[in-house]
Design an enzyme around this catalytic site. Structure first.
Site, PDB file in Angstrom:
ATOM      1  N   LYS A   9       0.858  -1.178   0.000  1.00  0.00           N
ATOM      2  CA  LYS A   9       0.000   0.000   0.000  1.00  0.00           C
ATOM      3  C   LYS A   9       0.904   1.240   0.000  1.00  0.00           C
ATOM      4  CE  LYS A   9      -4.238   1.227   2.447  1.00  0.00           C
ATOM      5  NZ  LYS A   9      -4.787   1.955   1.386  1.00  0.00           N
ATOM      6  N   ILE A  10       0.720   2.090  -0.966  1.00  0.00           N
ATOM      7  CA  ILE A  10       1.521   3.315  -0.969  1.00  0.00           C
ATOM      8  C   ILE A  10       0.592   4.514  -1.120  1.00  0.00           C
ATOM      9  CG2 ILE A  10       3.616   2.208  -1.887  1.00  0.00           C
ATOM     10  CD1 ILE A  10       2.949   3.448  -4.599  1.00  0.00           C
ATOM     11  N   ILE A  13      -0.281   9.884  -3.690  1.00  0.00           N
ATOM     12  CA  ILE A  13       0.543  10.953  -4.269  1.00  0.00           C
ATOM     13  C   ILE A  13       1.891  11.013  -3.563  1.00  0.00           C
ATOM     14  CG2 ILE A  13      -0.527  12.745  -2.786  1.00  0.00           C
ATOM     15  CD1 ILE A  13      -0.059  14.701  -5.194  1.00  0.00           C
ATOM     16  N   GLY A  14       2.936  11.175  -4.366  1.00  0.00           N
ATOM     17  CA  GLY A  14       4.277  11.359  -3.823  1.00  0.00           C
ATOM     18  C   GLY A  14       4.818  12.693  -4.278  1.00  0.00           C
ATOM     19  N   LEU A  15       5.741  13.241  -3.489  1.00  0.00           N
ATOM     20  CA  LEU A  15       6.380  14.502  -3.882  1.00  0.00           C
ATOM     21  C   LEU A  15       7.564  14.207  -4.800  1.00  0.00           C
ATOM     22  CD1 LEU A  15       6.802  17.643  -3.383  1.00  0.00           C
ATOM     23  CD2 LEU A  15       8.574  16.912  -1.767  1.00  0.00           C
ATOM     24  N   GLY A  16       7.573  14.799  -5.974  1.00  0.00           N
ATOM     25  CA  GLY A  16       8.708  14.675  -6.888  1.00  0.00           C
ATOM     26  C   GLY A  16       9.799  15.654  -6.508  1.00  0.00           C
ATOM     27  N   ASP A  41       9.807  11.092  -3.682  1.00  0.00           N
ATOM     28  CA  ASP A  41      10.413  10.419  -4.839  1.00  0.00           C
ATOM     29  C   ASP A  41      11.751  11.076  -5.183  1.00  0.00           C
ATOM     30  OD1 ASP A  41      10.106   8.576  -7.234  1.00  0.00           O
ATOM     31  OD2 ASP A  41      10.463  10.504  -8.216  1.00  0.00           O
ATOM     32  N   TYR A  46      19.289  12.924  -9.784  1.00  0.00           N
ATOM     33  CA  TYR A  46      18.818  14.307  -9.614  1.00  0.00           C
ATOM     34  C   TYR A  46      19.866  15.197  -8.921  1.00  0.00           C
ATOM     35  CZ  TYR A  46      14.175  12.262 -10.626  1.00  0.00           C
ATOM     36  OH  TYR A  46      13.110  11.587 -11.188  1.00  0.00           O
ATOM     37  N   LYS A  75      16.432   5.858  -6.909  1.00  0.00           N
ATOM     38  CA  LYS A  75      16.569   5.071  -8.148  1.00  0.00           C
ATOM     39  C   LYS A  75      18.019   4.793  -8.517  1.00  0.00           C
ATOM     40  CE  LYS A  75      12.516   7.614  -9.770  1.00  0.00           C
ATOM     41  NZ  LYS A  75      12.671   9.016  -9.380  1.00  0.00           N
ATOM     42  N   HIS A 108      16.008   3.056 -12.682  1.00  0.00           N
ATOM     43  CA  HIS A 108      15.517   4.325 -13.247  1.00  0.00           C
ATOM     44  C   HIS A 108      15.106   4.176 -14.727  1.00  0.00           C
ATOM     45  CE1 HIS A 108      16.091   8.937 -12.612  1.00  0.00           C
ATOM     46  NE2 HIS A 108      15.072   8.700 -13.404  1.00  0.00           N
ATOM     47  N   SER A 205       5.243  13.163 -14.083  1.00  0.00           N
ATOM     48  CA  SER A 205       4.825  14.328 -14.895  1.00  0.00           C
ATOM     49  C   SER A 205       3.297  14.318 -15.063  1.00  0.00           C
ATOM     50  CB  SER A 205       5.516  14.344 -16.262  1.00  0.00           C
ATOM     51  OG  SER A 205       6.918  14.304 -16.118  1.00  0.00           O
ATOM     52  N   LEU A 207       0.946  16.341 -14.408  1.00  0.00           N
ATOM     53  CA  LEU A 207       0.287  17.543 -14.949  1.00  0.00           C
ATOM     54  C   LEU A 207       0.764  17.842 -16.366  1.00  0.00           C
ATOM     55  CD1 LEU A 207       0.492  19.965 -11.886  1.00  0.00           C
ATOM     56  CD2 LEU A 207      -1.489  18.661 -12.667  1.00  0.00           C
TER      57      LEU A 207
END
Ligand code: NAP
Length: 315
Positions: A9-10, A13-16, A41, A46, A75, A108, A205, A207
């Site tokens: 269960k996750i 929504i996760g924060l990028g 995330d 990054y 990742k 990744h 992505s 949005l």
């Protein structure tokens, strides 16, 4: 965890954390945790895991959140696909993140680059690929679970054919496939396949990102999804914002589906969380879902085939 692992269960929504430097990501991660985000995330690529790590340490020390309440994802980068390098890459991430384990570790990209200090090894402009089959990388990933360096493992940017192949030989099944998905690249078949096979889809992505639509799309035919005419009409009809409509659409794409999205702004972060947790009251009818379904343009913006994949030279 066995090959037939139970579905985990996750959060929906996760924060990028892509495209933020260490200072900015520190500020945004801390803010997001205070607002209620639990899924963060990250990625070694990054180059900002130190900033995330600083925020996590502070949030835990200040008792804003407990480590076990967080779901931290990072990742494996393409230059670490050899089995003996996989662990090296996660150790580097863990050190930067100030953690002893992550909750989920993803491959990744299904692309192996030549190992070395340069994350994008090129000769005369051409990416240098490595001859590592994915099942070998996956064995390295499975070892990380055994060593408790990650609780779960998964993949990103995998088409169903590669996942199908991976599942045949794996001991531990991937729990997540993180893929580009927005109204212009809906990927319905891949999503259905993953859901049917108990692999949670995470849309990145969601949005539409902040890609340069003008340069990616020939003749600049498409507006950014947030300025799409049908989305704007629905927003007007329902008296909410364009992004509200897109999040509501994501939220109604079924179980075993979540998003990772990025904003630096409090109000946007809060609103996205509310919608994905079903607290906004915005519900799209089947007809409205269909209107958005018809906006699919199979438009891939984060396209490895264009960015990395040239005719490989394996000499
Ligand atoms: P996104 O979340 O769709 O878009 C982010 C952009 O939208 C930012 O420029 C943000 O600006 C803006 N934005 C956010 N909320 C908004 C709102 N309510 N109204 C208008 N604009 C809004 O896309 P993304 O950043 O490309 O992807 C999200 C995360 O997915 C990344 O951060 C990364 O963690 C992950 N990802 C993974 C991969 C992969 O290969 N696995 C690839 C790409 C991305 P502000 O910050 O100014 O709000």
């Amino acid at each position: 965890m066995s090959k037939n692992n139970l579905l985990i269960k996750i959060p929906k929504i996760g924060l990028g954390t892509w495209k933020m430097d260490n200072d900015k990501v520190y500020e945004v991660v801390l803010k997001a945790i205070k607002l209620g985000y639990r899924y963060i995330d990250c990625a070694w690529e990054y180059e900002n895991e130190e900033g995330v790590g600083k925020a996590l340490k502070e949030a835990i020390e200040q008792k804003i959140v407990k480590r076990e309440e967080l779901f931290i994802v990072t990742k494996l980068w393409n230059t670490y696909h050899r089995k003996d390098l996989v662990e090296k890459n996660i150790h580097d991430s863990l050190k930067k993140l100030n953690l002893t384990y992550v909750d989920l570790y993803l491959i990744h990209w299904p692309l192996a680059f030549k190992p070395g200090d340069d994350p994008y090894p090129r000769i005369e402009g051409h990416i240098q690929y490595d001859k590592v089959p994915l099942h070998e990388t996956w064995e390295g990933m499975e070892d990380l679970v055994t060593k408790k360096l990650t609780r779960y493992i998964g993949v990103s940017n995998f088409p169903s054919i590669l996942l199908h192949d991976l599942i045949q030989s794996c001991k531990i099944k991937p729990v997540v496939n993180q893929i580009e998905s927005h109204i212009y690249l809906q990927q319905n078949d891949l999503i259905k396949w993953c859901q049917k096979n108990d692999i949670i889809v995470q849309a990145y992505s969601p949005l539409g990102g902040n890609y340069d639509y003008g340069s990616t799309v020939k003749d600049n035919k498409f507006e950014h999804p947030l300025k799409n005419k049908k989305i704007m009409e629905l927003a007007q009809k329902k008296n909410c914002s364009n992004s509200d409509i897109i999040y509501a659409w994501h939220n109604q794409r079924g179980d075993k589906y979540s998003v990772v999205s990025k904003s630096e702004k409090d109000d946007r972060l809060k609103r996205a969380l509310d919608i994905m947790e079903g607290k906004s009251g915005i519900i799209l009818t089947d007809e409205e879902m269909e209107i958005i379904a018809n906006e699919d343009k199979n438009l891939r913006l984060n396209d490895a085939a264009k960015v990395f994949w040239e005719i490989p030279s394996f000499e």
